[in-house]
Structure formats: structure tokens, C-alpha cells
Design a protein around this motif. Structure first.
Motif, PDB file in Angstrom:
ATOM      1  N   LEU A 173     -11.565   0.168  45.677  1.00  0.00           N
ATOM      2  CA  LEU A 173     -11.500   1.471  46.151  1.00  0.00           C
ATOM      3  C   LEU A 173     -11.948   1.932  47.245  1.00  0.00           C
ATOM      4  O   LEU A 173     -11.367   2.784  48.291  1.00  0.00           O
ATOM      5  N   ALA A 174     -13.238   1.739  47.696  1.00  0.00           N
ATOM      6  CA  ALA A 174     -13.951   2.012  48.794  1.00  0.00           C
ATOM      7  C   ALA A 174     -13.540   1.486  49.910  1.00  0.00           C
ATOM      8  O   ALA A 174     -13.403   2.051  51.211  1.00  0.00           O
ATOM      9  N   SER A 175     -12.913   0.254  49.752  1.00  0.00           N
ATOM     10  CA  SER A 175     -12.106  -0.458  50.860  1.00  0.00           C
ATOM     11  C   SER A 175     -10.817   0.098  51.315  1.00  0.00           C
ATOM     12  O   SER A 175     -10.196  -0.361  52.309  1.00  0.00           O
ATOM     13  N   GLU A 176     -10.412   0.915  50.521  1.00  0.00           N
ATOM     14  CA  GLU A 176      -9.136   1.322  50.647  1.00  0.00           C
ATOM     15  C   GLU A 176      -9.030   2.989  50.981  1.00  0.00           C
ATOM     16  O   GLU A 176      -8.119   3.666  51.311  1.00  0.00           O
ATOM     17  N   GLY A 177     -10.162   3.641  50.603  1.00  0.00           N
ATOM     18  CA  GLY A 177     -10.420   5.092  51.038  1.00  0.00           C
ATOM     19  C   GLY A 177     -11.552   5.228  51.858  1.00  0.00           C
ATOM     20  O   GLY A 177     -11.897   4.600  52.668  1.00  0.00           O
ATOM     21  N   THR A 178     -12.039   6.722  51.970  1.00  0.00           N
ATOM     22  CA  THR A 178     -13.334   6.988  52.512  1.00  0.00           C
ATOM     23  C   THR A 178     -14.373   7.121  51.685  1.00  0.00           C
ATOM     24  O   THR A 178     -14.276   7.715  50.806  1.00  0.00           O
ATOM     25  N   ARG A 179     -15.201   6.236  52.142  1.00  0.00           N
ATOM     26  CA  ARG A 179     -16.539   6.314  51.292  1.00  0.00           C
ATOM     27  C   ARG A 179     -17.473   6.972  51.970  1.00  0.00           C
ATOM     28  O   ARG A 179     -18.029   6.970  53.083  1.00  0.00           O
ATOM     29  N   TYR A 180     -18.076   8.029  51.381  1.00  0.00           N
ATOM     30  CA  TYR A 180     -19.320   9.006  51.863  1.00  0.00           C
ATOM     31  C   TYR A 180     -20.772   8.317  51.511  1.00  0.00           C
ATOM     32  O   TYR A 180     -20.943   8.317  50.153  1.00  0.00           O
ATOM     33  N   THR A 181     -21.272   8.078  52.443  1.00  0.00           N
ATOM     34  CA  THR A 181     -22.691   7.890  52.340  1.00  0.00           C
ATOM     35  C   THR A 181     -23.816   8.854  52.011  1.00  0.00           C
ATOM     36  O   THR A 181     -25.010   8.541  51.434  1.00  0.00           O
ATOM     37  N   ARG A 182     -23.455   9.903  52.356  1.00  0.00           N
ATOM     38  CA  ARG A 182     -24.306  11.151  52.181  1.00  0.00           C
ATOM     39  C   ARG A 182     -23.868  12.396  51.563  1.00  0.00           C
ATOM     40  O   ARG A 182     -23.666  13.490  51.722  1.00  0.00           O
ATOM     41  N   ALA A 183     -23.565  11.783  50.136  1.00  0.00           N
ATOM     42  CA  ALA A 183     -22.877  13.036  49.044  1.00  0.00           C
ATOM     43  C   ALA A 183     -23.816  13.247  47.930  1.00  0.00           C
ATOM     44  O   ALA A 183     -24.710  11.978  47.553  1.00  0.00           O
ATOM     45  N   TYR A 184     -24.235  14.463  47.693  1.00  0.00           N
ATOM     46  CA  TYR A 184     -25.484  14.756  46.901  1.00  0.00           C
ATOM     47  C   TYR A 184     -24.897  15.686  45.955  1.00  0.00           C
ATOM     48  O   TYR A 184     -23.907  16.465  46.101  1.00  0.00           O
ATOM     49  N   CYS A 185     -25.281  15.617  44.706  1.00  0.00           N
ATOM     50  CA  CYS A 185     -25.014  16.618  43.676  1.00  0.00           C
ATOM     51  C   CYS A 185     -25.879  17.941  43.768  1.00  0.00           C
ATOM     52  O   CYS A 185     -26.652  17.914  44.750  1.00  0.00           O
ATOM     53  N   GLN A 186     -25.402  18.950  43.007  1.00  0.00           N
ATOM     54  CA  GLN A 186     -26.095  20.230  43.382  1.00  0.00           C
ATOM     55  C   GLN A 186     -27.098  20.387  42.180  1.00  0.00           C
ATOM     56  O   GLN A 186     -27.854  21.315  42.461  1.00  0.00           O
ATOM     57  N   TYR A 187     -27.312  19.515  41.283  1.00  0.00           N
ATOM     58  CA  TYR A 187     -28.454  19.679  40.009  1.00  0.00           C
ATOM     59  C   TYR A 187     -28.365  18.120  39.564  1.00  0.00           C
ATOM     60  O   TYR A 187     -27.419  17.994  39.179  1.00  0.00           O
ATOM     61  N   PRO A 188     -29.484  17.744  39.563  1.00  0.00           N
ATOM     62  CA  PRO A 188     -29.572  16.338  39.044  1.00  0.00           C
ATOM     63  C   PRO A 188     -29.726  16.106  37.398  1.00  0.00           C
ATOM     64  O   PRO A 188     -30.533  15.327  37.045  1.00  0.00           O
ATOM     65  N   VAL A 189     -28.728  16.982  36.956  1.00  0.00           N
ATOM     66  CA  VAL A 189     -28.815  16.860  35.508  1.00  0.00           C
ATOM     67  C   VAL A 189     -27.289  17.015  35.005  1.00  0.00           C
ATOM     68  O   VAL A 189     -26.579  17.974  35.738  1.00  0.00           O
ATOM     69  N   CYS A 190     -26.893  16.490  34.087  1.00  0.00           N
ATOM     70  CA  CYS A 190     -25.304  16.239  33.807  1.00  0.00           C
ATOM     71  C   CYS A 190     -24.495  17.705  33.765  1.00  0.00           C
ATOM     72  O   CYS A 190     -23.874  17.976  34.364  1.00  0.00           O
ATOM     73  N   GLY A 191     -25.142  18.737  32.778  1.00  0.00           N
ATOM     74  CA  GLY A 191     -24.275  19.794  32.398  1.00  0.00           C
ATOM     75  C   GLY A 191     -24.385  20.851  33.725  1.00  0.00           C
ATOM     76  O   GLY A 191     -23.129  21.386  33.985  1.00  0.00           O
ATOM     77  N   PRO A 192     -25.488  21.196  34.372  1.00  0.00           N
ATOM     78  CA  PRO A 192     -25.334  22.000  35.399  1.00  0.00           C
ATOM     79  C   PRO A 192     -24.492  21.397  36.585  1.00  0.00           C
ATOM     80  O   PRO A 192     -23.838  22.114  37.341  1.00  0.00           O
ATOM     81  N   SER A 193     -24.789  20.117  36.694  1.00  0.00           N
ATOM     82  CA  SER A 193     -24.079  19.620  38.030  1.00  0.00           C
ATOM     83  C   SER A 193     -22.603  19.569  37.864  1.00  0.00           C
ATOM     84  O   SER A 193     -21.978  20.244  38.723  1.00  0.00           O
ATOM     85  N   ARG A 194     -22.043  19.319  36.739  1.00  0.00           N
ATOM     86  CA  ARG A 194     -20.420  19.198  36.218  1.00  0.00           C
ATOM     87  C   ARG A 194     -20.085  20.823  36.254  1.00  0.00           C
ATOM     88  O   ARG A 194     -19.053  21.162  36.670  1.00  0.00           O
TER      89      ARG A 194
END
Length: 478
Positions: free
Chosen positions: A55-76
Motif C-alpha cells: 500500500l505504501a508503494s502505491e500511495g503517499t507515505r507520511y514520515t512525520r505523522a503524529y497522534c494528538q494523544y498517545p492513548v487509544c480513547g482520547p486519540s480516537r
């Protein structure tokens, strides 16, 4: 001027895309607790993720993508509501609906309101893992977002097979334990015994059933979240004896504020070096199992002739520590915990790599615009679609992430040069500053070095400005 030209080029390109693809489908796949350091198309050749890599070889792969909270519930909740955690004051294991109110449209709900069939399979908003997976329950879902929703029940740590607990088990006497702990199960049976195998099967079924009308299909894969459970064959390529542990630096914690020490460490989990290696090998095995399920869903998309009319997104809710700094799991604002894999494949767009900072919050406005749906003005993300035509386009000059733990709020600004972490809004519980050009693994805290005083002052001001910007919304959050 360059930014204006980029926007004009994107606008013309978008018009062309909208004309050629009438109401494109959206396939959103999210893995749970997946660090970039376990994905072979990112930076770890020891991992084996051929389907994500394709999929990465067919699309755009982002090297600097960040979550807004490193825990499941608040991030989602942040990703699905379109608000930063401090924008809606959503920090718990909830959907976010409670704080944004009934009139705000969640990301999939916007598509539903615009004529799409919307469905989730398994964990999209928060579900407890392993608890909600064992019970097959909804977790803290948002029912208004979906036309239909499906849960994938699995045995998790109770699965039959060879098992071992590698956390809080210094003498190796307990074979396994339930809950949010590193129990390893080399399970008997095939992929369909477990939740992710069932999720891939249901997602494929829904693709086939709804291929004649536009759909927004959200597919939640719970691995590699603990417990590390997968069919035994996925463990075979990862003999733990061959695992290379992250470097251990003497005095690594000496320049860390107390709040920077993670909630699970090699020390408090009483892990031997052998147990550390077994945990990493089991994590890789869990990732490989998850990757195989991604492949099944993407294969169905191809078989049904929908690849040329479907936007595909793959990401995770946050990262995961695998022994770096002696840390395990998520929660910290260090790089391994907050950085995530992100791949977006749009029909007609070429494969490429984008190094701009982007945030998970940006998916809501971006995918909506790509589908020809104007997102609500009140959401807080940025449209990153121009990067699909010009990967050098800069969406943001830094990423922002937060965490609320142990009685206080912690904040990260991740700049191309600096990673600045502030514990409490005034930094009263400590600060960390890392030069990411020379210290990418974040071992040397420069925050209190006199030579970097002006850098700290500047970044503290940027942090204050960012929080003011986030809180200036019509939810009237204080």
C-alpha cells in the motif's frame, strides 16, 4: 507565493479527480498501538509487513505523522470529532460525543449525512482491549456515526496455545494473565479464531455487499495491542534469541523529569533481558498477523474492481515503546509513542513520500474534501490533500501532542529541529528539549542547558500560543 501556487494546482487537480470519480468510496483501516519502528516500509527491516508495504508503494507515505494523544480513547476521539483533546476537553476512554454535543458531526457521520453507507467493523472509537473484544461489546462507540456496526469477538489471552507472561512475572511462574499486560499466546488454530481475522472477513463481506453504492468503511484491527496473541505460525519468523534490544544508556533517566518516566518500564515490570526479547518478538508476530488481515481486505477491494474508485487510509491511533529508554507500551511523549504510520492512497495519484508534519486530526477535513464533501468549519484539522500532488508542500511546521497522566497535563511540540516536551502548562513539573538532527533517539535533555535558554523561551511561547488557538473555538471550552 509558492503556497498559493500549490493550492491552485491542488484545486485544479481536485476538480479533475472529482470529475473522474463520482463519490469515491473510503476504506479507513486503523491498527491499534502500531509503532513505525515495526513497519518495514518505514525503518525496521526486521519486521515483515508486505501488505502495508505494498500500500505504501502505491500511495503517499507520511514520515512525520503524529497522534494528538498517545492513548487509544482520547486519540480516537480527537481524530473522529475533529477537535484537539484540549479543544473539546476530551481526555478519557469516551467517543468525544459527550463534549462536542449532539449537533457536531463526527467524521463518518458527515459521510452518512451525505448519502454514504457507513459501517465500522471492530474498534474505531474506543474499545477496551482485551475486555470489550472478549465480550464482543461496542465499547464507547458513537452510534450516530454508522449505518451499521459490527463487533469481532475473540478469545484474546484465553486462547488455546503456548503462553507466557513477560511483564510482572520475574520468576516466570505465571503462564498468562488477562488485562492490559504483555501476555504472549502462540495460539492454536487459524486467523479466524481471533478478532482481527473475523474483522477482515466481515470487512470483505461488506465490500462485496455494498460495492454498487458509495461506502465509508472503517476497519479496526486490534493487534498489536496487548495481549500479543496470534496464530503460532506468525511467531516462527521471529525467534526471540535473534532480537536486538534497543541501546541502553547508563544514566538515561538522570536528566528526565519524574513525569517523563513511563508507566511501564523494564524496571517496574521486572523484565529480564530474555523477557524483553520475547516481548519484542511477540509484538512483531502480532504486527505480521495484523498485516495479513490488511492484505485480505485490500485483496477484496481489488477483486471487486473497486481499487480505482476507493480512497484507502492506513494508520494507527498512536505508537508503542519496545524497550527504548527502558519504556514499554504507550503514554509517553517520546517519539516511539507519538509518531504513527500514515499511508493515503487516492486513485489517480502517484506513489510518493511526504516529510511534512501532519496530524491524525487532519484526516477528517482531508478525506472529506477528497470525496467532494465540505467539512464543517468548526473542526480543527488541516487539509493535507495538496501533499498528494506535491509532497514538498508543508502542511505544518510542527506537530502537537498532549497527555494527561499522574495528576498533570504534558505537551509536545515536535519541530524539524527540536522536540520540546513541557510537563504542566508552565513547565513546573519539568521540561525536555532534544535536538532531533543530532539526537534522534532523545537521550540528551538540553532544556536546562544555558546555551539553549532562548530556544526554550521561544518554544514555550509557541506552546502557549498553540493552546490559546486550540481553546478558541465555539465549544466555549476553558
Amino acid at each position: 507565493m509558492k503556497k498559493l501556487i500549490t493550492v491552485l494546482i491542488y484545486s485544479l487537480s481536485f476538480c479533475s479527480l472529482a470529475q473522474s470519480i463520482e463519490k469515491p468510496n473510503v476504506l479507513f483501516i486503523i491498527s491499534d498501538d502500531l509503532t513505525t519502528t515495526a513497519v518495514s516500509s518505514y525503518e525496521n527491516s526486521a519486521g515483515h509487513t508486505p501488505n502495508i508495504d505494498k500500500l505504501a508503494s502505491e500511495g503517499t507515505r507520511y514520515t512525520r505523522a503524529y497522534c494528538q494523544y498517545p492513548v487509544c480513547g482520547p486519540s480516537r476521539a480527537s481524530m473522529m470529532t475533529g477537535y484537539y483533546p484540549h479543544g473539546s476537553e476530551t481526555f478519557g476512554y469516551v467517543s468525544g460525543r459527550e463534549n462536542v454535543g449532539p449537533d457536531r458531526l463526527m467524521w463518518p457521520q458527515l459521510f452518512k449525512e451525505n448519502g454514504y453507507y457507513t459501517a465500522r467493523v471492530s474498534k474505531i472509537f474506543h474499545m477496551g482491549v482485551p475486555g470489550d473484544i472478549e465480550k464482543g461489546s461496542d465499547g464507547t462507540d458513537d452510534p450516530d456515526s454508522w449505518t451499521e456496526r459490527f463487533n469481532s469477538q475473540g478469545p484474546e489471552w484465553t486462547a488455546e496455545g503456548e503462553s507466557e507472561l513477560v511483564q510482572g512475572n520475574p520468576f516466570g511462574l505465571l503462564p498468562k494473565r488477562g488485562g492490559n499486560v504483555m501476555t504472549i499466546v502462540k495460539a492454536d488454530g487459524d486467523d479466524l479464531v481471533h478478532a482481527d481475522g473475523k474483522t477482515a472477513e466481515k470487512a470483505s463481506e461488506l465490500i462485496r455487499a455494498h460495492k454498487d453504492k458509495p461506502f465509508f468503511l472503517a476497519v479496526g484491527l486490534v493487534r498489536p495491542h496487548v495481549p500479543f496473541v496470534a496464530p503460532k505460525s506468525y511467531f516462527d519468523p521471529y525467534p526471540y534469541e535473534e532480537v536486538v534490544l534497543p541501546p541502553k544508556v547508563v544514566g538515561d533517566w538522570d536528566d528526565m523529569p519524574d513525569r517523563a518516566i513511563n508507566y511501564v518500564t523494564t524496571k517496574n515490570a521486572q523484565m529480564s533481558e530474555e523477557q524483553e526479547k520475547k516481548a519484542i518478538a511477540a509484538y512483531y508476530a502480532s504486527v505480521s498477523y495484523m498485516d495479513a488481515q490488511v492484505g485480505k481486505v485490500l485483496q477484496t477491494l481489488e477483486e471487486e474492481g473497486l481499487a480505482d474508485n476507493t480512497i484507502v487510509i492506513f494508520t494507527s491511533d498512536h505508537g508503542f515503546h519496545l524497550g527504548e529508554h527502558g519504556f514499554w507500551m504507550k503514554v509517553s511523549l517520546k517519539e516511539e509513542s507519538v509518531r504513527v504510520p500514515l499511508i493515503i492512497k487516492v486513485p489517480g495519484k502517484k506513489a510518493q513520500v511526504c516529510d511534512s508534519f501532519v496530524e491524525l486530526l487532519d484526516l477528517y477535513p482531508t478525506i472529506s474534501e477528497l470525496a467532494g464533501i465540505h467539512p464543517p468549519d468548526y473542526i480543527q484539522g488541516e487539509n493535507i490533500a495538496p501533499t498528494l500532488d506535491d509532497p514538498s508542500h508543508e502542511v505544518r511546521d510542527m506537530a502537537f501532542s498532549v497527555h494527561v497522566w499522574n495528576g498533570g497535563h504534558s505537551f509536545l511540540l515536535r519541530h524539524s529541529k527540536w522536540a520540546f516536551i513541557q510537563y504542566d502548562e508552565d513547565g513546573g513539573s519539568g521540561m525536555e528539549l532534544f535536538d532531533m538532527e543530532y539526537d534522534a533517539k532523545q537521550f540528551n535533555n538540553l532544556a536546562y542547558h544555558p546555551a539553549y535558554r532562548e530556544v526554550v523561551i521561544e518554544l514555550k511561547q509557541k506552546m502557549e500560543d498553540k493552546l490559546k488557538e486550540i481553546r478558541a473555538n465555539d465549544l466555549n471550552v476553558k
